[in-house]
Design an enzyme around this catalytic site. Structure first.
Site, PDB file in Angstrom:
ATOM      1  N   VAL A   1      18.650 -57.451   3.473  1.00 35.64           N
ATOM      2  CA  VAL A   1      17.885 -57.010   4.653  1.00 35.64           C
ATOM      3  C   VAL A   1      16.771 -57.988   5.032  1.00 35.64           C
ATOM      4  O   VAL A   1      16.252 -57.923   6.152  1.00 35.64           O
ATOM      5  CB  VAL A   1      17.288 -55.597   4.460  1.00 35.64           C
TER       6      VAL A   1
ATOM      7  N   ASN B   1      15.923 -48.012   4.567  1.00 41.84           N
ATOM      8  CA  ASN B   1      15.688 -47.442   3.238  1.00 41.84           C
ATOM      9  C   ASN B   1      15.634 -48.492   2.125  1.00 41.84           C
ATOM     10  O   ASN B   1      14.960 -48.271   1.116  1.00 41.84           O
ATOM     11  CB  ASN B   1      16.790 -46.416   2.933  1.00 41.84           C
TER      12      ASN B   1
ATOM     13  N   TYR C   1       3.862 -53.799  -3.597  1.00 43.96           N
ATOM     14  CA  TYR C   1       4.620 -52.644  -3.080  1.00 43.96           C
ATOM     15  C   TYR C   1       3.747 -51.809  -2.129  1.00 43.96           C
ATOM     16  O   TYR C   1       4.178 -51.422  -1.038  1.00 43.96           O
ATOM     17  CB  TYR C   1       5.086 -51.809  -4.272  1.00 43.96           C
TER      18      TYR C   1
ATOM     19  N   LYS D   1       4.468 -51.118   1.853  1.00 43.23           N
ATOM     20  CA  LYS D   1       4.703 -49.779   2.413  1.00 43.23           C
ATOM     21  C   LYS D   1       3.623 -49.398   3.417  1.00 43.23           C
ATOM     22  O   LYS D   1       3.900 -48.687   4.402  1.00 43.23           O
ATOM     23  CB  LYS D   1       4.806 -48.749   1.287  1.00 43.23           C
TER      24      LYS D   1
ATOM     25  N   ILE E   1      10.309 -39.830  -6.926  1.00 45.36           N
ATOM     26  CA  ILE E   1      11.675 -39.316  -6.762  1.00 45.36           C
ATOM     27  C   ILE E   1      12.547 -39.869  -7.894  1.00 45.36           C
ATOM     28  O   ILE E   1      12.455 -41.066  -8.223  1.00 45.36           O
ATOM     29  CB  ILE E   1      12.265 -39.755  -5.390  1.00 45.36           C
TER      30      ILE E   1
HETATM   31  P1  NAP Z   1      17.103 -47.642  -5.679  1.00 43.52           P
HETATM   32  O1  NAP Z   1      17.778 -46.571  -6.473  1.00 43.52           O
HETATM   33  O2  NAP Z   1      16.655 -48.884  -6.366  1.00 43.52           O
HETATM   34  O3  NAP Z   1      18.032 -48.004  -4.424  1.00 43.52           O
HETATM   35  C1  NAP Z   1      17.673 -49.001  -3.515  1.00 43.52           C
HETATM   36  C2  NAP Z   1      18.914 -49.575  -2.876  1.00 43.52           C
HETATM   37  O4  NAP Z   1      18.506 -50.647  -1.988  1.00 43.52           O
HETATM   38  C3  NAP Z   1      19.847 -50.186  -3.915  1.00 43.52           C
HETATM   39  O5  NAP Z   1      21.179 -49.897  -3.600  1.00 43.52           O
HETATM   40  C4  NAP Z   1      19.543 -51.657  -3.763  1.00 43.52           C
HETATM   41  O6  NAP Z   1      20.580 -52.523  -4.167  1.00 43.52           O
HETATM   42  C5  NAP Z   1      19.299 -51.784  -2.277  1.00 43.52           C
HETATM   43  N1  NAP Z   1      18.615 -53.037  -1.969  1.00 43.52           N
HETATM   44  C6  NAP Z   1      17.614 -53.615  -2.674  1.00 43.52           C
HETATM   45  N2  NAP Z   1      17.263 -54.772  -2.111  1.00 43.52           N
HETATM   46  C7  NAP Z   1      18.069 -54.950  -1.036  1.00 43.52           C
HETATM   47  C8  NAP Z   1      18.199 -55.955  -0.066  1.00 43.52           C
HETATM   48  N3  NAP Z   1      17.430 -57.054  -0.086  1.00 43.52           N
HETATM   49  N4  NAP Z   1      19.131 -55.811   0.912  1.00 43.52           N
HETATM   50  C9  NAP Z   1      19.935 -54.736   0.937  1.00 43.52           C
HETATM   51  N5  NAP Z   1      19.865 -53.743   0.039  1.00 43.52           N
HETATM   52  C10 NAP Z   1      18.939 -53.839  -0.942  1.00 43.52           C
HETATM   53  O7  NAP Z   1      15.780 -47.083  -4.975  1.00 43.52           O
HETATM   54  P2  NAP Z   1      15.404 -45.641  -4.400  1.00 43.52           P
HETATM   55  O8  NAP Z   1      14.476 -45.019  -5.369  1.00 43.52           O
HETATM   56  O9  NAP Z   1      16.582 -44.916  -3.894  1.00 43.52           O
HETATM   57  O10 NAP Z   1      14.490 -46.124  -3.173  1.00 43.52           O
HETATM   58  C11 NAP Z   1      14.937 -46.133  -1.824  1.00 43.52           C
HETATM   59  C12 NAP Z   1      13.708 -46.328  -0.939  1.00 43.52           C
HETATM   60  O11 NAP Z   1      12.787 -45.279  -1.209  1.00 43.52           O
HETATM   61  C13 NAP Z   1      12.955 -47.628  -1.198  1.00 43.52           C
HETATM   62  O12 NAP Z   1      12.482 -48.164   0.022  1.00 43.52           O
HETATM   63  C14 NAP Z   1      11.800 -47.194  -2.056  1.00 43.52           C
HETATM   64  O13 NAP Z   1      10.707 -48.052  -1.962  1.00 43.52           O
HETATM   65  C15 NAP Z   1      11.513 -45.833  -1.469  1.00 43.52           C
HETATM   66  N6  NAP Z   1      10.774 -44.936  -2.351  1.00 43.52           N
HETATM   67  C16 NAP Z   1      11.279 -44.540  -3.556  1.00 43.52           C
HETATM   68  C17 NAP Z   1      10.523 -43.702  -4.361  1.00 43.52           C
HETATM   69  C18 NAP Z   1      11.014 -43.215  -5.692  1.00 43.52           C
HETATM   70  O14 NAP Z   1      10.229 -42.548  -6.393  1.00 43.52           O
HETATM   71  N7  NAP Z   1      12.235 -43.476  -6.085  1.00 43.52           N
HETATM   72  C19 NAP Z   1       9.263 -43.269  -3.945  1.00 43.52           C
HETATM   73  C20 NAP Z   1       8.771 -43.695  -2.722  1.00 43.52           C
HETATM   74  C21 NAP Z   1       9.544 -44.522  -1.935  1.00 43.52           C
HETATM   75  P3  NAP Z   1      20.541 -53.190  -5.645  1.00 43.52           P
HETATM   76  O15 NAP Z   1      21.562 -52.467  -6.414  1.00 43.52           O
HETATM   77  O16 NAP Z   1      20.812 -54.609  -5.444  1.00 43.52           O
HETATM   78  O17 NAP Z   1      19.160 -53.025  -6.203  1.00 43.52           O
END
Ligand code: NAP
Length: 248
Positions: free
Chosen positions: A64, A90, A155, A159, A188
């Site tokens: 992205v 996302n 981070y 954000k 999460i």
């Molecule tokens: P996750 O399980 O790490 O999933 C993130 C996904 O994004 C993975 O499939 C990842 O692929 C993909 N990704 C990473 N870098 C990328 C890139 N450069 N281009 C395209 N795809 C890419 O994370 P998640 O917890 O679901 O988080 C999703 C969103 O929610 C993020 O923006 C995160 O900051 C936000 N968020 C999460 C939490 C939490 O507690 N989990 C809290 C607040 C906000 P890879 O397999 O290569 O990593």
């Protein structure tokens, strides 16, 4: 029939976690879904979920933070589906360490994926959405962008930037009936938070009034609301999904 039936949604970082839950939820509401992640083969599980919901699905491989790759994805979505109604920014990463130890590379990587990636995709869909005179964009920010966090200055800044970008894009696109909003999740349960040490998880839990960590579906439900017609008079807003950890 849902008001979302037949709409075309594009979800980044859709291979797992919150992105996968959002893609599934949109498909169950009747959307056809374009999925984007770093590697197309990692999207297989999400593809199965969309197909099980009986909707059309197409995978796009892109980083992205790469402008040319993002343009190619949006061109591909327009060719394949003929329109784009919903964009969910996302994809996101963390590279946590205290600021005094943080390398320039770790700063740049997180800003590039989380903030620049959101800018590039928002810009790329803005033109077709403005032409269509309809569209919704939902950016996945974080409560860390609102309150900051020791060990996450890159981070948190990314954000907070996503939130400011959301409000600016909302002001620019509102007259063309394109709405831009954000969700700010708390803690999460996904792969992103799996790696956190037990004492950090305990500290987090103590700060959550609802006494539980969130599930990806908790976030997906709010994203669905912001992406759909039930939020038709909302733009430039940030909804926290954090069990009461942050109260605005
Ligand atoms: P996750 O399980 O790490 O999933 C993130 C996904 O994004 C993975 O499939 C990842 O692929 C993909 N990704 C990473 N870098 C990328 C890139 N450069 N281009 C395209 N795809 C890419 O994370 P998640 O917890 O679901 O988080 C999703 C969103 O929610 C993020 O923006 C995160 O900051 C936000 N968020 C999460 C939490 C939490 O507690 N989990 C809290 C607040 C906000 P890879 O397999 O290569 O990593």
């Amino acid at each position: 029939m849902s008001t979302m039936t037949g709409k075309v949604a594009l979800v980044t970082g859709a291979a797992r976690g919150i992105g996968q839950a959002i893609a599934k939820k949109l498909a169950l509401e009747g959307c056809d879904v374009a999925l984007c992640d770093l590697k197309a083969e990692w999207l297989a599980e999400t593809v199965g979920l969309i197909e099980a919901a009986g909707r059309k699905v197409k995978c796009f491989e892109a980083d992205v933070s790469n402008a040319a790759a993002v343009e190619t994805v949006v061109d591909g979505v327009m060719k394949e589906f003929g329109r784009v109604d919903i964009l969910i920014n996302n994809a996101g990463i963390t590279k946590d360490t205290l600021m005094i130890r943080m390398s320039e590379q770790d700063w740049d990587a997180v800003i590039s994926v989380n903030l620049k990636g959101t800018f590039l995709f928002t810009k790329a869909v803005a033109r077709p959405m403005m032409k269509q005179r309809t569209g919704t964009i939902v950016n996945v920010a974080s409560i860390i962008g609102l309150i900051g966090n020791a060990g996450q200055c890159n981070y948190a800044a990314s954000k907070a930037g996503v939130i400011a970008l959301t409000k600016s894009a909302a002001r620019e696109l509102a007259s063309r009936n394109v709405r831009v909003n954000a969700v700010a999740p708390g803690f999460i349960q996904t792969k992103m938070t799996e790696a956190l040490p037990e004492e950090v998880r305990k500290k987090m839990m103590d700060a959550i009034p609802m006494g539980r960590f969130g599930q990806p579906e908790d976030v997906a439900n709010v994203v669905l609301f912001l992406a759909g017609e039930t939020s038709s008079y909302m733009t430039g807003q940030v909804l926290t999904v954090c069990g009461g950890m942050v109260m605005q």
